[in-house]
Design a protein around this motif. Structure first.
Motif, PDB file in Angstrom:
ATOM      1  N   LYS A 198      67.092  10.457  24.003  1.00  0.00           N
ATOM      2  CA  LYS A 198      65.771  10.021  24.446  1.00  0.00           C
ATOM      3  C   LYS A 198      65.284  10.707  25.720  1.00  0.00           C
ATOM      4  O   LYS A 198      64.091  10.692  26.005  1.00  0.00           O
ATOM      5  CB  LYS A 198      65.750   8.500  24.627  1.00  0.00           C
ATOM      6  N   LYS A 199      66.186  11.290  26.507  1.00  0.00           N
ATOM      7  CA  LYS A 199      65.770  11.996  27.711  1.00  0.00           C
ATOM      8  C   LYS A 199      65.539  13.481  27.456  1.00  0.00           C
ATOM      9  O   LYS A 199      65.335  14.251  28.392  1.00  0.00           O
ATOM     10  CB  LYS A 199      66.827  11.824  28.809  1.00  0.00           C
ATOM     11  N   GLY A 200      65.579  13.862  26.187  1.00  0.00           N
ATOM     12  CA  GLY A 200      65.283  15.257  25.867  1.00  0.00           C
ATOM     13  C   GLY A 200      66.482  16.130  25.597  1.00  0.00           C
ATOM     14  O   GLY A 200      66.369  17.361  25.587  1.00  0.00           O
ATOM     15  N   GLY A 201      67.653  15.555  25.394  1.00  0.00           N
ATOM     16  CA  GLY A 201      68.825  16.358  25.078  1.00  0.00           C
ATOM     17  C   GLY A 201      68.638  17.152  23.791  1.00  0.00           C
ATOM     18  O   GLY A 201      67.896  16.751  22.896  1.00  0.00           O
ATOM     19  N   ASP A 202      69.321  18.290  23.709  1.00  0.00           N
ATOM     20  CA  ASP A 202      69.207  19.143  22.517  1.00  0.00           C
ATOM     21  C   ASP A 202      70.084  18.656  21.370  1.00  0.00           C
ATOM     22  O   ASP A 202      69.736  18.846  20.198  1.00  0.00           O
ATOM     23  CB  ASP A 202      69.606  20.586  22.861  1.00  0.00           C
ATOM     24  N   TRP A 203      71.196  18.010  21.717  1.00  0.00           N
ATOM     25  CA  TRP A 203      72.185  17.664  20.682  1.00  0.00           C
ATOM     26  C   TRP A 203      73.075  16.551  21.237  1.00  0.00           C
ATOM     27  O   TRP A 203      73.360  16.498  22.431  1.00  0.00           O
ATOM     28  CB  TRP A 203      73.015  18.893  20.333  1.00  0.00           C
ATOM     29  N   ALA A 204      73.503  15.667  20.374  1.00  0.00           N
ATOM     30  CA  ALA A 204      74.364  14.572  20.811  1.00  0.00           C
ATOM     31  C   ALA A 204      75.458  14.322  19.787  1.00  0.00           C
ATOM     32  O   ALA A 204      75.325  14.656  18.608  1.00  0.00           O
ATOM     33  CB  ALA A 204      73.545  13.301  21.030  1.00  0.00           C
ATOM     34  N   GLU A 205      76.537  13.686  20.277  1.00  0.00           N
ATOM     35  CA  GLU A 205      77.706  13.434  19.445  1.00  0.00           C
ATOM     36  C   GLU A 205      78.368  12.130  19.872  1.00  0.00           C
ATOM     37  O   GLU A 205      78.403  11.801  21.064  1.00  0.00           O
ATOM     38  CB  GLU A 205      78.688  14.599  19.608  1.00  0.00           C
ATOM     39  N   VAL A 206      78.893  11.396  18.907  1.00  0.00           N
ATOM     40  CA  VAL A 206      79.688  10.193  19.178  1.00  0.00           C
ATOM     41  C   VAL A 206      81.063  10.393  18.552  1.00  0.00           C
ATOM     42  O   VAL A 206      81.171  10.657  17.349  1.00  0.00           O
ATOM     43  CB  VAL A 206      79.023   8.928  18.612  1.00  0.00           C
ATOM     44  N   TYR A 207      82.097  10.276  19.357  1.00  0.00           N
ATOM     45  CA  TYR A 207      83.477  10.450  18.899  1.00  0.00           C
ATOM     46  C   TYR A 207      84.201   9.119  19.064  1.00  0.00           C
ATOM     47  O   TYR A 207      84.325   8.598  20.181  1.00  0.00           O
ATOM     48  CB  TYR A 207      84.159  11.533  19.727  1.00  0.00           C
ATOM     49  N   THR A 208      84.646   8.542  17.961  1.00  0.00           N
ATOM     50  CA  THR A 208      85.368   7.267  17.975  1.00  0.00           C
ATOM     51  C   THR A 208      86.817   7.511  17.588  1.00  0.00           C
ATOM     52  O   THR A 208      87.097   8.241  16.631  1.00  0.00           O
ATOM     53  CB  THR A 208      84.731   6.270  16.993  1.00  0.00           C
ATOM     54  N   GLU A 209      87.713   6.888  18.323  1.00  0.00           N
ATOM     55  CA  GLU A 209      89.141   7.111  18.099  1.00  0.00           C
ATOM     56  C   GLU A 209      89.889   5.788  18.157  1.00  0.00           C
ATOM     57  O   GLU A 209      89.687   4.980  19.056  1.00  0.00           O
ATOM     58  CB  GLU A 209      89.667   8.056  19.182  1.00  0.00           C
ATOM     59  N   GLU A 210      90.749   5.581  17.177  1.00  0.00           N
ATOM     60  CA  GLU A 210      91.654   4.438  17.183  1.00  0.00           C
ATOM     61  C   GLU A 210      93.058   4.952  16.904  1.00  0.00           C
ATOM     62  O   GLU A 210      93.283   5.655  15.912  1.00  0.00           O
ATOM     63  CB  GLU A 210      91.254   3.418  16.114  1.00  0.00           C
ATOM     64  N   LYS A 211      93.993   4.659  17.788  1.00  0.00           N
ATOM     65  CA  LYS A 211      95.338   5.198  17.596  1.00  0.00           C
ATOM     66  C   LYS A 211      96.400   4.166  17.933  1.00  0.00           C
ATOM     67  O   LYS A 211      96.210   3.286  18.776  1.00  0.00           O
ATOM     68  CB  LYS A 211      95.542   6.460  18.433  1.00  0.00           C
ATOM     69  N   GLN A 212      97.511   4.299  17.232  1.00  0.00           N
ATOM     70  CA  GLN A 212      98.704   3.507  17.486  1.00  0.00           C
ATOM     71  C   GLN A 212      99.814   4.470  17.865  1.00  0.00           C
ATOM     72  O   GLN A 212     100.057   5.453  17.157  1.00  0.00           O
ATOM     73  CB  GLN A 212      99.090   2.709  16.246  1.00  0.00           C
TER      74      GLN A 212
END
Length: 473
Positions: A16-30
């Motif tokens: 929303k602030k004008g970024g060119d590209w975004a990513e969400v990285y979710t991790e679950e580990k044992q």
């Protein structure tokens, strides 16, 4: 894992602030780990962790925010924080629509990923400890670590890509210390892969422990290493520490772009002897540095870096590839959700040649045979390195004559690659955790038996006082 609708909203907030590209990285580990020393269990840990990292790229600026608070309001707040951190001022609203990419089939998919109960793991490690100590009274200390990990990841980006993957990784490391008459020597063995404890079908804790202990004891009787310049034969079982440290890091695109690589001006030039090819391949089955998708959600593939002596490519992540307006090599890797991805090696090796390894030794009138590398240091800006030799032997008249201790190898990575004159048809892998920019990622490295025409051998030095190499596992 997160709901696709929530992921899309997070990406929209991040832009929303004008970024060119975004990513969400979710991790679950044992994770589970066990460490034995002095014939007792020193540490035993088990844990579970889950978290999310949000990255926004705006021009040359990158903002990265991570959190382990998974409520919707917290995740959206973190996304807005990442949007502000990217430094863009223009407000916009972009609609993100996600499409899940199909998972990849892999050759080992039918193999059962096996876990070990804590009690079973303790029995295996204590038995390995006894196997090492039974080698002889000269064994004074044995330390053993065994660890495994099961991880699920989810990677979504503003291009609409959504990847979900899961994998296991297991490893064991054994260090034996032998002492006699004031002389102290160590032996080290390790094994691991992107798999579960079915790896025990291929390797034995007790066998590895015995190998480490026998190496330590044999080095007590070794002669002091000779000093000077001479040919060096590096056996395949030495692993690829040399190619990883003295060559591989210099081929990572971020170091090249920062002017910190000796190879920065060498694209399409001869940087190694004819016949020398260097490859990075995360698709190899079950190797310690293998992955189906990199940590940016890109499908992994093999990258040829040096082809028959000529430099043809570097290792890229998304950001370094964007700077050169090219596709990336799927080598964006991160230690965890708390870290942004950077270009990293996976399974890096010198490709096998056609020579018989035994004949390479027979054709060497005098030199040093290196069967196991120790710690070392390398300067990526000029390629200079110093490595210790944990297991080495003098070659005389084409025969392995006697073991030596205290040897160091001093040289320059590009010069070494150019002075390789024999390449064996075998290939031996080693494993480790490679450190860079405060992050550690699992890697494997390998080489065939090779002969270097001439290298400086140092006959003095204490392994305990030198900086440890990447082979920390």
């Amino acid at each position: 894992m997160l709901d696709e609708i929530l992921l899309a909203r997070m990406l929209e907030e991040a832009l929303k602030k004008g970024g060119d590209w975004a990513e969400v990285y979710t991790e679950e580990k044992q994770v589970s780990s066990l460490f034995v020393e002095d014939e007792r269990i020193e540490r035993m840990n088990q844990g579970r962790e889950i978290g999310v990292g949000i990255r926004v790229i705006s021009g040359e600026n990158t903002a990265y925010v991570y959190t382990n608070k998974l409520k919707q309001k917290d995740l959206l707040a973190a996304s807005r924080l990442a949007a502000r951190g990217a430094g863009a001022a223009k407000r916009q609203h972009r609609i993100v629509s996600l499409m899940k990419l199909p998972g990849l089939k892999r050759p080992d998919e039918e193999r059962v990923v096996q876990a070990l109960e804590p009690g079973d793991k303790i029995q295996l490690v204590l038995a390995a400890n006894q196997a090492a100590r039974q080698v002889g009274a000269d064994i004074k200390q044995v330390s053993i670590s065994a660890a495994d990990l099961y991880k699920k990841v989810q990677i979504a980006n503003s291009d609409g890509g959504l990847v979900e993957d899961e994998y296991s990784r297991a490893r064991v490391a054994i260090n034996a210390v032998a002492a006699r008459d004031g002389i102290i020597q160590t032996g080290f063995q390790s094994a691991g892969g992107t798999c579960g404890w079915e790896i025990l079908q291929e390797v034995s804790f007790e066998d590895l422990a015995g190998q480490a202990a026998r190496l330590a004891v044999s080095m007590l009787d070794a002669r002091p290493a000779p000093a000077g310049r001479m040919p060096v034969v590096m056996a395949a079982q030495a692993g690829g520490t040399m190619v990883h440290e003295a060559c591989g890091h210099g081929l990572e695109a971020d170091l090249v772009q920062k002017g910190l690589s000796v190879y920065q001006h060498d694209m399409n030039r001869e940087v190694a002897a004819p016949g020398v090819s260097v490859i990075d391949d995360p698709t190899l089955e079950a190797k310690y540095g293998s992955y189906r998708f990199d940590d940016e959600g890109r499908r992994s593939h093999k990258t040829v870096l040096i082809d028959q002596g000529r430099l043809v490519d570097f290792l890229f992540d998304r950001l370094t590839a964007l700077r050169e307006a090219r596709s990336d090599s799927c080598n964006g890797r991160r230690e965890s959700y708390q870290h942004k991805p950077i270009p990293r090696m996976s399974n890096t090796f010198i490709a096998p040649g056609a020579d018989d390894p035994e004949e390479i030794i027979r054709s060497t009138e005098h030199g040093l045979l290196v069967k196991k590398m120790g710690g070392g240091q390398v300067n990526t800006t000029n390629g200079d390195f110093v490595f210790e030799v944990q297991e080495g032997y003098v070659i005389e008249d084409g025969q392995v004559a006697y073991p030596v201790r205290g040897a160091t190898l001093t040289g320059n990575g590009p010069q070494v690659l150019k002075s390789i004159d024999r390449i064996g048809k075998d290939l031996g892998f080693g494993i480790g955790v490679c450190g860079k920019d405060g992050q550690g990622v699992p890697v494997a490295d390998a080489q065939p038996t090779i002969r270097i025409k001439e290298l400086t051998i140092g006959g003095t030095g204490s392994a305990e006082k030198r900086k440890k190499s990447m082979r920390r596992i």
